[in-house]
Design a protein around this motif. Structure first.
Motif, PDB file in Angstrom:
ATOM      1  N   GLU A 139       6.990   1.682   0.309  1.00 52.67           N
ATOM      2  CA  GLU A 139       5.865   1.556   1.264  1.00 52.67           C
ATOM      3  C   GLU A 139       5.315   0.138   1.267  1.00 52.67           C
ATOM      4  O   GLU A 139       4.977  -0.418   2.321  1.00 52.67           O
ATOM      5  CB  GLU A 139       4.716   2.490   0.859  1.00 52.67           C
ATOM      6  N   LEU A 140       5.229  -0.436   0.068  1.00 55.87           N
ATOM      7  CA  LEU A 140       4.705  -1.800  -0.037  1.00 55.87           C
ATOM      8  C   LEU A 140       5.647  -2.790   0.647  1.00 55.87           C
ATOM      9  O   LEU A 140       5.206  -3.722   1.326  1.00 55.87           O
ATOM     10  CB  LEU A 140       4.503  -2.171  -1.509  1.00 55.87           C
ATOM     11  N   ARG A 141       6.964  -2.562   0.476  1.00 57.34           N
ATOM     12  CA  ARG A 141       7.936  -3.442   1.162  1.00 57.34           C
ATOM     13  C   ARG A 141       7.742  -3.367   2.678  1.00 57.34           C
ATOM     14  O   ARG A 141       7.770  -4.381   3.372  1.00 57.34           O
ATOM     15  CB  ARG A 141       9.365  -3.025   0.824  1.00 57.34           C
ATOM     16  N   GLN A 142       7.564  -2.136   3.188  1.00 59.96           N
ATOM     17  CA  GLN A 142       7.368  -1.982   4.636  1.00 59.96           C
ATOM     18  C   GLN A 142       6.074  -2.667   5.080  1.00 59.96           C
ATOM     19  O   GLN A 142       6.022  -3.288   6.139  1.00 59.96           O
ATOM     20  CB  GLN A 142       7.335  -0.488   5.019  1.00 59.96           C
ATOM     21  N   PHE A 143       5.037  -2.540   4.266  1.00 54.69           N
ATOM     22  CA  PHE A 143       3.765  -3.210   4.558  1.00 54.69           C
ATOM     23  C   PHE A 143       3.995  -4.722   4.639  1.00 54.69           C
ATOM     24  O   PHE A 143       3.518  -5.391   5.559  1.00 54.69           O
ATOM     25  CB  PHE A 143       2.748  -2.879   3.473  1.00 54.69           C
ATOM     26  N   GLY A 144       4.761  -5.242   3.660  1.00 56.91           N
ATOM     27  CA  GLY A 144       5.055  -6.677   3.652  1.00 56.91           C
ATOM     28  C   GLY A 144       5.818  -7.109   4.894  1.00 56.91           C
ATOM     29  O   GLY A 144       5.559  -8.178   5.447  1.00 56.91           O
ATOM     30  N   LEU A 145       6.751  -6.249   5.345  1.00 57.62           N
ATOM     31  CA  LEU A 145       7.571  -6.618   6.506  1.00 57.62           C
ATOM     32  C   LEU A 145       6.750  -6.753   7.785  1.00 57.62           C
ATOM     33  O   LEU A 145       7.094  -7.535   8.668  1.00 57.62           O
ATOM     34  CB  LEU A 145       8.681  -5.579   6.722  1.00 57.62           C
ATOM     35  N   HIS A 146       5.665  -5.970   7.880  1.00 61.45           N
ATOM     36  CA  HIS A 146       4.879  -6.063   9.121  1.00 61.45           C
ATOM     37  C   HIS A 146       3.880  -7.244   9.087  1.00 61.45           C
ATOM     38  O   HIS A 146       3.221  -7.531  10.080  1.00 61.45           O
ATOM     39  CB  HIS A 146       4.187  -4.732   9.446  1.00 61.45           C
ATOM     40  N   LEU A 147       3.817  -7.963   7.963  1.00 57.28           N
ATOM     41  CA  LEU A 147       2.885  -9.105   7.869  1.00 57.28           C
ATOM     42  C   LEU A 147       3.526 -10.358   8.454  1.00 57.28           C
ATOM     43  O   LEU A 147       4.073 -11.175   7.734  1.00 57.28           O
ATOM     44  CB  LEU A 147       2.521  -9.383   6.405  1.00 57.28           C
ATOM     45  N   LYS A 148       3.497 -10.465   9.750  1.00 59.13           N
ATOM     46  CA  LYS A 148       4.086 -11.649  10.373  1.00 59.13           C
ATOM     47  C   LYS A 148       3.075 -12.283  11.298  1.00 59.13           C
ATOM     48  O   LYS A 148       2.227 -11.626  11.836  1.00 59.13           O
ATOM     49  CB  LYS A 148       5.327 -11.258  11.175  1.00 59.13           C
TER      50      LYS A 148
END
Ligand SMILES: Cc1cc2nc3c(=O)[nH]c(=O)nc-3n(C[C@H](O)[C@H](O)[C@H](O)COP(=O)(O)O)c2cc1C
Length: 107
Positions: free
Chosen positions: A98-107
């Motif tokens: 979940e944290l990885r997915q959260f990181g991916l949307h931080l653009k």
């Protein structure tokens, strides 16, 4: 802070990450936030996000208050979201994903 200041000058986004200590950020992160007040608003900085881990659930009010008032409002930043994990979630592979997915949307 001498290493952090030049990074703040370049950064377009800042992600605050901290375990919850006594209902808020760690002392170390709080000190760094306090020192940001001594600067003009970093000129490229436009967005912020927050990642917190804690022992218990629902203990994020103090940190979120700081985040919203010291960062989003004071520095006029766009909120990219808050991610939290507590207790056993801190070691769970599902929460890590979940944290990885959260990181991916931080653009
Ligand atoms: C000095 C100290 C203060 C803490 N204060 C809180 C707190 O107020 N609320 C809470 O839920 N957890 C608190 N914790 C637990 C940490 O937030 C938690 O250990 C951290 O998120 C890391 O998780 P882990 O121990 O599972 O790796 C505290 C831990 C320490 C060492």
């Amino acid at each position: 802070m001498q290493q952090v200041y030049p990074l703040l000058e370049q950064a377009q986004m800042i992600v605050l990450a901290s375990p919850v200590y006594y209902h808020s950020f760690t002392g170390q992160l709080q000190c760094a936030i306090n020192r940001i007040y001594a600067l003009d608003k970093p000129k490229n900085l436009k967005k912020a996000a927050l990642i917190l881990s804690s022992g218990s659930d629902n203990v994020y009010g103090g940190a979120i208050y700081e985040y919203q008032n010291s960062f989003l409002d004071y520095l006029k930043l766009e909120d990219m979201g808050t991610f939290t994990a507590f207790g056993k979630q801190n070691k769970s592979p599902e929460k890590l994903e979940e944290l990885r997915q959260f990181g991916l949307h931080l653009k």
